[in-house]
Design a protein around this motif. Sequence first.
Motif, PDB file in Angstrom:
ATOM      1  N   TYR A 186       0.823  -1.202   0.000  1.00 13.94           N
ATOM      2  CA  TYR A 186       0.000   0.000   0.000  1.00 13.94           C
ATOM      3  C   TYR A 186       0.860   1.257   0.000  1.00 13.94           C
ATOM      4  O   TYR A 186       1.873   1.329   0.698  1.00 13.94           O
ATOM      5  N   SER A 187       0.413   2.242  -0.767  1.00 13.80           N
ATOM      6  CA  SER A 187       1.053   3.550  -0.806  1.00 13.80           C
ATOM      7  C   SER A 187      -0.009   4.625  -0.697  1.00 13.80           C
ATOM      8  O   SER A 187      -1.118   4.473  -1.220  1.00 13.80           O
ATOM      9  N   ASP A 204      -1.745   5.724  -3.863  1.00 15.18           N
ATOM     10  CA  ASP A 204      -2.729   4.887  -4.541  1.00 15.18           C
ATOM     11  C   ASP A 204      -4.073   5.592  -4.618  1.00 15.18           C
ATOM     12  O   ASP A 204      -4.443   6.369  -3.734  1.00 15.18           O
ATOM     13  N   CYS A 205      -4.815   5.292  -5.656  1.00 14.57           N
ATOM     14  CA  CYS A 205      -6.217   5.681  -5.705  1.00 14.57           C
ATOM     15  C   CYS A 205      -7.015   4.769  -4.780  1.00 14.57           C
ATOM     16  O   CYS A 205      -6.759   3.567  -4.714  1.00 14.57           O
ATOM     17  N   TYR A 249      -8.335  10.559  -5.494  1.00 12.94           N
ATOM     18  CA  TYR A 249      -6.951  10.455  -5.931  1.00 12.94           C
ATOM     19  C   TYR A 249      -6.325  11.834  -5.732  1.00 12.94           C
ATOM     20  O   TYR A 249      -6.623  12.770  -6.473  1.00 12.94           O
ATOM     21  N   THR A 294      -8.312  -0.369  -3.532  1.00 19.04           N
ATOM     22  CA  THR A 294      -7.162   0.479  -3.848  1.00 19.04           C
ATOM     23  C   THR A 294      -6.504  -0.013  -5.125  1.00 19.04           C
ATOM     24  O   THR A 294      -6.609  -1.187  -5.481  1.00 19.04           O
ATOM     25  N   ASN A 295      -5.821   0.907  -5.797  1.00 22.71           N
ATOM     26  CA  ASN A 295      -5.091   0.575  -7.006  1.00 22.71           C
ATOM     27  C   ASN A 295      -4.134   1.719  -7.316  1.00 22.71           C
ATOM     28  O   ASN A 295      -4.525   2.876  -7.210  1.00 22.71           O
ATOM     29  N   PRO A 296      -2.892   1.411  -7.694  1.00 20.08           N
ATOM     30  CA  PRO A 296      -1.982   2.500  -8.081  1.00 20.08           C
ATOM     31  C   PRO A 296      -2.512   3.339  -9.234  1.00 20.08           C
ATOM     32  O   PRO A 296      -2.137   4.504  -9.364  1.00 20.08           O
ATOM     33  N   SER A 297      -3.366   2.754 -10.062  1.00 22.57           N
ATOM     34  CA  SER A 297      -3.925   3.420 -11.236  1.00 22.57           C
ATOM     35  C   SER A 297      -5.395   3.727 -11.022  1.00 22.57           C
ATOM     36  O   SER A 297      -6.203   2.833 -10.736  1.00 22.57           O
ATOM     37  N   ARG A 298      -5.783   4.982 -11.217  1.00 23.05           N
ATOM     38  CA  ARG A 298      -7.186   5.352 -11.092  1.00 23.05           C
ATOM     39  C   ARG A 298      -8.019   4.710 -12.192  1.00 23.05           C
ATOM     40  O   ARG A 298      -9.138   4.260 -11.940  1.00 23.05           O
ATOM     41  N   ASN A 341      -7.471  -4.669  -8.627  1.00 26.46           N
ATOM     42  CA  ASN A 341      -7.767  -3.970  -7.378  1.00 26.46           C
ATOM     43  C   ASN A 341      -7.465  -4.829  -6.163  1.00 26.46           C
ATOM     44  O   ASN A 341      -7.611  -6.049  -6.188  1.00 26.46           O
TER      45      ASN A 341
END
Length: 122
Positions: free
Chosen positions: A29-30, A33-34, A53, A97-101, A110
């Motif tokens: 997790y970051s 992330d979106c 985001y 969550t996902n690094p990409s929106r 996800n």
Amino acid sequence: QVQLVESGGGSVQAGGSLRLSCVASGYGYSSSDCMGWFRQAPGKEREEVADVYFASSYYADSVKGRFTVSRDDAKNTLYLQMNDLKPEDTAMYYCATNPSRVRLRAGKGNNWGQGTQVTVSS
């Protein structure tokens, strides 16, 4: 890798309010992330409710003006404030969550929470 724990669901009458919380943890997790909320009722397909985001928030037309999504990066927590609830809001609500929106909205790759039930009666 990423664990999401949701809470705050329950049963309310139409017009009532609930606040959902989602706590993220794990090495994957970051805070960049979106994060978003999805919901699914029995026999119906999953739909996105809202996401955030950085400073940008998105809402489905069905909840716009009633729901507010926010996040507290210091607590790794996503929130969904739900006001003026309607019976059609009844569903299992899932945090993601996902690094990409773009990929989050498409449901591709996800990380998902376990879900929390929201029931709204007339």
